[in-house]
Design an enzyme around this catalytic site. Structure first.
Site, PDB file in Angstrom:
ATOM      1  N   SER A   1       0.848  -1.124   0.126  1.00 26.60           N
ATOM      2  CA  SER A   1       0.053   0.079  -0.038  1.00 26.60           C
ATOM      3  C   SER A   1       1.038   1.201   0.119  1.00 26.60           C
ATOM      4  CB  SER A   1      -0.976  -0.065   1.285  1.00 26.60           C
ATOM      5  OG  SER A   1      -0.086   0.006   2.450  1.00 26.60           O
TER       6      SER A   1
ATOM      7  N   GLU B   1       1.236   5.480   0.866  1.00 27.20           N
ATOM      8  CA  GLU B   1       0.785   6.532   1.601  1.00 27.20           C
ATOM      9  C   GLU B   1       1.039   7.989   0.980  1.00 27.20           C
ATOM     10  OE1 GLU B   1       0.879   6.501   6.065  1.00 27.20           O
ATOM     11  OE2 GLU B   1       1.503   8.576   6.005  1.00 27.20           O
TER      12      GLU B   1
ATOM     13  N   THR C   1      -2.720  11.349   4.522  1.00 29.99           N
ATOM     14  CA  THR C   1      -2.801  11.464   5.645  1.00 29.99           C
ATOM     15  C   THR C   1      -3.698  12.725   6.189  1.00 29.99           C
ATOM     16  OG1 THR C   1      -1.108  13.019   5.317  1.00 29.99           O
ATOM     17  CG2 THR C   1      -0.191  10.971   5.951  1.00 29.99           C
ATOM     18  N   TYR C   2      -4.046  13.064   7.413  1.00 32.11           N
ATOM     19  CA  TYR C   2      -4.956  13.891   7.951  1.00 32.11           C
ATOM     20  C   TYR C   2      -4.411  14.936   9.029  1.00 32.11           C
ATOM     21  CZ  TYR C   2      -9.544  15.297  10.076  1.00 32.11           C
ATOM     22  OH  TYR C   2     -10.557  16.262  10.499  1.00 32.11           O
TER      23      TYR C   2
ATOM     24  N   ALA D   1      -3.557  16.776  12.315  1.00 34.84           N
ATOM     25  CA  ALA D   1      -4.337  16.522  13.648  1.00 34.84           C
ATOM     26  C   ALA D   1      -5.193  17.997  13.918  1.00 34.84           C
ATOM     27  CB  ALA D   1      -3.743  16.373  14.848  1.00 34.84           C
TER      28      ALA D   1
ATOM     29  N   ARG E   1      -4.594   8.874  16.767  1.00 32.63           N
ATOM     30  CA  ARG E   1      -4.722   9.904  17.627  1.00 32.63           C
ATOM     31  C   ARG E   1      -4.198  11.308  17.071  1.00 32.63           C
ATOM     32  NH1 ARG E   1      -0.708  11.107  22.764  1.00 32.63           N
ATOM     33  NH2 ARG E   1       0.501  12.117  20.676  1.00 32.63           N
TER      34      ARG E   1
ATOM     35  N   ASP F   1      -0.926  14.277  16.515  1.00 31.06           N
ATOM     36  CA  ASP F   1      -0.122  15.224  17.481  1.00 31.06           C
ATOM     37  C   ASP F   1      -0.564  16.469  17.106  1.00 31.06           C
ATOM     38  OD1 ASP F   1       1.908  13.323  18.319  1.00 31.06           O
ATOM     39  OD2 ASP F   1       2.723  13.128  16.227  1.00 31.06           O
TER      40      ASP F   1
ATOM     41  N   HIS G   1       6.209   3.858  20.668  1.00 28.78           N
ATOM     42  CA  HIS G   1       5.704   5.278  20.667  1.00 28.78           C
ATOM     43  C   HIS G   1       6.619   6.352  21.486  1.00 28.78           C
ATOM     44  CE1 HIS G   1       3.089   8.896  20.820  1.00 28.78           C
ATOM     45  NE2 HIS G   1       2.958   8.601  19.936  1.00 28.78           N
TER      46      HIS G   1
ATOM     47  N   GLN H   1       5.033   2.584  12.133  1.00 25.05           N
ATOM     48  CA  GLN H   1       5.969   3.626  12.137  1.00 25.05           C
ATOM     49  C   GLN H   1       7.080   2.799  11.331  1.00 25.05           C
ATOM     50  OE1 GLN H   1       6.773   6.415  11.234  1.00 25.05           O
ATOM     51  NE2 GLN H   1       6.009   7.052  13.154  1.00 25.05           N
TER      52      GLN H   1
ATOM     53  N   PHE I   1      12.929  13.183   9.765  1.00 25.26           N
ATOM     54  CA  PHE I   1      11.692  12.335  10.096  1.00 25.26           C
ATOM     55  C   PHE I   1      12.054  11.310  11.232  1.00 25.26           C
ATOM     56  CE2 PHE I   1      11.220  12.416   5.118  1.00 25.26           C
ATOM     57  CZ  PHE I   1      10.594  13.608   5.161  1.00 25.26           C
TER      58      PHE I   1
ATOM     59  N   HIS J   1       3.397  -1.357   3.830  1.00 27.36           N
ATOM     60  CA  HIS J   1       2.886   0.130   3.585  1.00 27.36           C
ATOM     61  C   HIS J   1       4.051   1.209   3.379  1.00 27.36           C
ATOM     62  CE1 HIS J   1      -0.181   3.138   4.343  1.00 27.36           C
ATOM     63  NE2 HIS J   1       0.820   3.866   5.152  1.00 27.36           N
TER      64      HIS J   1
END
Ligand code: FAD
Length: 278
Positions: free
Chosen positions: A8, A10, A41-42, A44, A99, A101, A141, A168, A208, A258
């Protein structure tokens, strides 16, 4: 020969019309590799809401399923429910639930402080309509209290109704195998797809990694440093490292890969071709 598993890709939403047009071309090129899905992506707190929606509109219905990312921190249930209903009405049936950031300076966790709360809310609001992907961190995390607590929090997220996970990025396959093994011992067997970050530029990669808590092994850092500005050598070395990483992950049972494409065709296309996954 490497086993053939799905891939997939991104994307992140672009800021300009010119960027959006370029991304449509990237999407078309990568679609030729027959991926399982694309994701977008979206930001936050809804910071890229319109741009994420525009990208989803561009790619939805073009043959390959598209999965919008959706984050909950700093957002409220009503706005999230609106998006879920919209996506459902557009025939979208996969969501990446996160969630997020908050940008520095922004305060307030909102009504759904953790991804597990978002997963539970999606199940409550939309039933079983969506296949829910969640994030996983084989190297922990960065804000987790401990590795064990992070694993337990992941398990809560899986039990809330997640179907699968995307990790990640990482460069140490043992971290991934250990993570998956721990989950299996706890009775959690949802597929966990390794997130793959191609290496094309040393300073970007370090930035990154620093931002996400991912570790770049010393030998990779040192090798990249010796190449200085020699971009061709960095790309050749990066390609070899990532191909070997993917081969080990596939041999060890990774269910799919991914790719963090950074909105580029290459080197994602070449990696997928060289791994025989197209
Ligand atoms: P959570 O699963 O909620 O975990 C966050 C932290 O809280 C962890 O340390 C966890 O151990 C802890 N925790 C969880 N539950 C509890 C609890 N009940 N009590 C105490 N602690 C708890 N960000 C974006 O903004 N937009 C994106 O589109 C986006 N896409 C991503 C895609 C992938 C594949 C990945 C891996 C990350 C992505 N991110 C994105 C980044 C992600 O939002 C951040 O890493 C964020 O800090 C954590 O999100 P999460 O969904 O993993 O959160």
């Amino acid at each position: 020969m490497t086993k053939r598993i799905p891939v997939s890709f991104e994307f992140f939403p672009t800021k300009t019309d010119v960027g959006a047009e370029k991304l449509r071309v990237v999407h078309q090129e990568l679609q030729l590799l027959n991926p399982e899905f694309f994701s977008v992506t979206y930001g936050a707190g809804g910071s890229t809401r319109e741009r994420t929606l525009a990208a989803i509109n561009d790619f939805n219905g073009k043959g390959t399923p598209v999965a919008p990312h959706l984050s909950c921190i700093g957002d409220d249930k009503a706005r999230i429910a609106e998006l879920l209903d919209l996506y459902k009405s557009q025939g979208i049936d996969r969501i990446v639930a996160l969630r997020g950031d908050l940008p520095s300076g922004q305060v307030g966790l909102g009504e759904l402080p953790y991804a597990s709360d978002l997963v539970a809310f999606i199940r409550q609001h939309s039933g079983d309509h969506f296949h829910i992907e969640v994030a996983a961190y084989p190297e922990m995390h960065p804000q987790a209290e401990s590795f064990d607590k992070d694993i337990q929090n992941f398990i809560t997220k899986a039990r809330a109704g997640a179907n699968s996970a995307l990790t990640q990025f990482f460069f140490n396959p043992d971290a991934y195998f250990y993570f998956v093994d721990r989950l299996q011992k706890e009775g959690i067997d949802i597929p966990v797809a390794p997130g793959i970050m191609p290496i094309t530029n040393a300073s970007n990669l370090i930035r990154f990694a620093d931002g996400t808590g991912a570790e770049i092994p010393r030998w990779i850092r040192k090798q990249l440093a010796t190449y200085g500005d020699d971009s061709a050598s960095i790309k050749a070395f990066g390609h070899e490292v990532v191909v070997k990483l993917c081969e080990r992950l596939i041999a060890g049972g990774a269910p799919s890969l991914h790719f963090y494409t950074m909105n580029h065709v290459e080197p994602n296309r070449q990696l997928v071709l060289d791994l025989g996954l197209a």
